[in-house]
Design a protein around this motif. Structure first.
Motif, PDB file in Angstrom:
ATOM      1  N   SER A 128       0.841  -1.211   0.000  1.00 48.75           N
ATOM      2  CA  SER A 128       0.000   0.000   0.000  1.00 48.75           C
ATOM      3  C   SER A 128       0.868   1.250   0.000  1.00 48.75           C
ATOM      4  CB  SER A 128      -0.916  -0.001   1.221  1.00 48.75           C
ATOM      5  OG  SER A 128      -0.185   0.263   2.395  1.00 48.75           O
ATOM      6  N   TYR A 129       0.272   2.356  -0.438  1.00 48.66           N
ATOM      7  CA  TYR A 129       0.980   3.642  -0.410  1.00 48.66           C
ATOM      8  C   TYR A 129       0.061   4.704   0.186  1.00 48.66           C
ATOM      9  CZ  TYR A 129      -1.715   5.139  -4.509  1.00 48.66           C
ATOM     10  OH  TYR A 129      -2.733   5.492  -5.353  1.00 48.66           O
ATOM     11  N   ILE A 130       0.656   5.815   0.616  1.00 47.12           N
ATOM     12  CA  ILE A 130      -0.122   6.909   1.209  1.00 47.12           C
ATOM     13  C   ILE A 130      -0.559   7.839   0.083  1.00 47.12           C
ATOM     14  CG2 ILE A 130      -0.064   8.887   2.795  1.00 47.12           C
ATOM     15  CD1 ILE A 130       1.853   7.259   4.578  1.00 47.12           C
ATOM     16  N   VAL A 158       8.483   4.549   4.540  1.00 48.21           N
ATOM     17  CA  VAL A 158       7.562   4.766   3.420  1.00 48.21           C
ATOM     18  C   VAL A 158       8.288   5.527   2.318  1.00 48.21           C
ATOM     19  CG1 VAL A 158       5.363   5.788   2.697  1.00 48.21           C
ATOM     20  CG2 VAL A 158       5.606   4.914   5.033  1.00 48.21           C
ATOM     21  N   ALA A 169      -1.917   2.262  10.700  1.00 45.79           N
ATOM     22  CA  ALA A 169      -1.375   2.192   9.335  1.00 45.79           C
ATOM     23  C   ALA A 169      -0.871   0.777   9.042  1.00 45.79           C
ATOM     24  CB  ALA A 169      -0.250   3.215   9.167  1.00 45.79           C
ATOM     25  N   GLY A 228       5.488   3.317  -1.504  1.00 46.87           N
ATOM     26  CA  GLY A 228       4.587   2.868  -0.447  1.00 46.87           C
ATOM     27  C   GLY A 228       5.337   2.395   0.772  1.00 46.87           C
ATOM     28  N   LEU A 252      -4.745   5.207   2.703  1.00 42.31           N
ATOM     29  CA  LEU A 252      -3.874   4.161   2.169  1.00 42.31           C
ATOM     30  C   LEU A 252      -4.586   3.480   1.008  1.00 42.31           C
ATOM     31  CD1 LEU A 252      -2.447   2.095   5.190  1.00 42.31           C
ATOM     32  CD2 LEU A 252      -1.413   4.022   4.012  1.00 42.31           C
ATOM     33  N   ASP A 301      -2.350  -1.509   6.155  1.00 38.23           N
ATOM     34  CA  ASP A 301      -1.448  -2.088   5.144  1.00 38.23           C
ATOM     35  C   ASP A 301      -1.642  -3.606   5.082  1.00 38.23           C
ATOM     36  OD1 ASP A 301       0.965  -1.919   3.370  1.00 38.23           O
ATOM     37  OD2 ASP A 301       1.877  -3.086   5.005  1.00 38.23           O
ATOM     38  N   THR A 322      -4.849   9.917   6.925  1.00 41.48           N
ATOM     39  CA  THR A 322      -4.140   9.462   5.722  1.00 41.48           C
ATOM     40  C   THR A 322      -5.029   8.462   4.994  1.00 41.48           C
ATOM     41  OG1 THR A 322      -3.077   7.845   7.163  1.00 41.48           O
ATOM     42  CG2 THR A 322      -1.746   9.727   6.515  1.00 41.48           C
TER      43      THR A 322
END
Ligand code: UT7
Length: 332
Positions: free
Chosen positions: A6-8, A330, A123, A181, A170, A127, A168
């Motif tokens: 996953s990425y922000i 990240v 987070a 990510g 995700l 994720d 945030t």
């Protein structure tokens, strides 16, 4: 291990409009002063909710910003995770109140109770849900209204803690985002030390009562000096483990965003990791210690200041009541 999952995709933050300076706290009749607070904590001011200002409203404002930047509609959010130790209500969760405020009708919503590590734990859970296929888009919030659970006659705690929310979004890393990510995660707890930072009353073991009010046992109690030592030790472990797992060195880190507890803890963490203070994001001077909200507020603040750009490698490290601690690397 296959990464990233996953990425922000978006960030946001909201704090109450009301600013309380160190002089304001001294003026409440406490034996403290601006010079002591700045020297021992790095804090100059903090934001404190006005009477009637809810945590839900701060969470919703931060989340709307994060969702707008991510280009995500309320109906696309699969999961809402809220890290908090000071929800508007003890039952049900803060996350479901935020869900209703945002209109994220498809989402599953729940809280994470890991104090100052709340956003970071959230987070990692988000994720992991994306990695397992349980969700594609997760809203992770860290939010506190600590002013409601702080004893305003205790100079050991009320000078530190403050209010705010950071959010945030995700999203699943795919296509051109595959090398961006979350590169590594680390989380750890030690419940044997819980009573160094806790609220003795207000739960099932010692329900809130008029007596509890007299004894102020429903407020935050902290053995500051002891907590300080554990914070320094645990944040050091957290940064080591995140870098090892991501297979990078301190030289590869563009920015360290640590939990904003105390400037001296932040400086010790940076020194241990071998990261110069120019590469450390600090806003504890303006926001105080907002516990679970501190890292996502700092992240959004850093992005607004242009200190996190596409391609930046950011190391996050948190420590809080529990004790709980953890870290993330990240790539943006
Ligand atoms: O968010 C994650 C968890 N929380 C933390 O990470 C917080 C960790 N702890 C701390 O940040 C620090 O321990 C504090 C800021 C809470 C306290 O700073 P300290 O340098 O550890 O002070 P101390 O408790 O060792 O006290 C030193 C002196 C004492 O006076 P004596 O005994 O030396 O005469 C205290 O009574 O400073 C006094 N003191 C104060 N003086 C003015 C303690 N609080 C205050 C104050 N103003 N607010």
């Amino acid at each position: 291990m296959k990464r990233p999952y996953s990425y922000i995709a978006g960030t946001g933050h909201a704090v109450p409009a009301r600013v309380v300076t160190n002089d304001d706290i001294a003026a409440m009749g406490l034996e403290t002063n601006d010079a002591w607070i700045i020297e021992r904590t790095g804090i100059r001011q903090r934001h404190i909710a006005a009477p009637g200002e809810s945590l839900t409203s701060l969470c919703a404002e931060a989340s709307r910003q994060a969702m707008a930047k991510a280009g995500v509609q309320p109906g696309e959010i699969d999961t809402i995770i809220c890290g908090t130790a000071s929800p508007d209500h003890l039952l049900p969760s803060q996350a479901v109140e935020v869900q209703t405020a945002l209109g994220c009708s498809r989402a599953a919503a729940f809280d994470v109770a890991s104090a100052c590590s709340g956003w970071l734990y959230g987070a990692i859970v988000g994720d992991s849900m994306i990695a397992s296929g349980a969700a594609d888009t997760v809203l992770v919030i860290g939010a506190e209204k600590l002013s409601a659970i702080v004893d305003w006659t205790d100079r050991n705690t009320c000078i530190l803690f403050a209010d705010g929310a950071g959010a945030t979004v995700l999203r699943r890393a795919k296509g051109e985002k595959k090398d961006r990510g979350i590169l590594s995660t680390f989380m750890r707890s030690d419940g044997a030390l819980a009573e160094l930072l806790w609220r003795p009353a207000g739960g099932g073991a010692e329900p809130y009562s008029a007596d509890a009010a007299t004894g102020k046992r429903h407020f935050i109690h902290m053995a500051g000096r002891e907590v300080f030592k554990h914070a320094v030790r645990s944040m050091a472990e957290a940064t080591d483990r995140a870098l090892d797992t991501a297979r990078i060195t301190a030289a590869d880190v563009d920015l360290l965003i640590p939990h904003q507890a105390n400037i001296r803890i932040i400086e010790a963490t940076a020194k241990h990791a071998g990261i110069s203070m120019e590469k450390v994001f600090v806003n504890v001077d303006r926001f105080g210690n907002t516990s679970a909200a501190s890292i996502p507020i700092a992240l959004n603040d850093a992005m607004e200041q242009g200190r996190v750009k596409e391609g930046s490698t950011v190391l996050f490290a948190a420590f809080g009541a529990g004790f709980t601690w953890g870290s993330l690397v990240v790539r943006f």
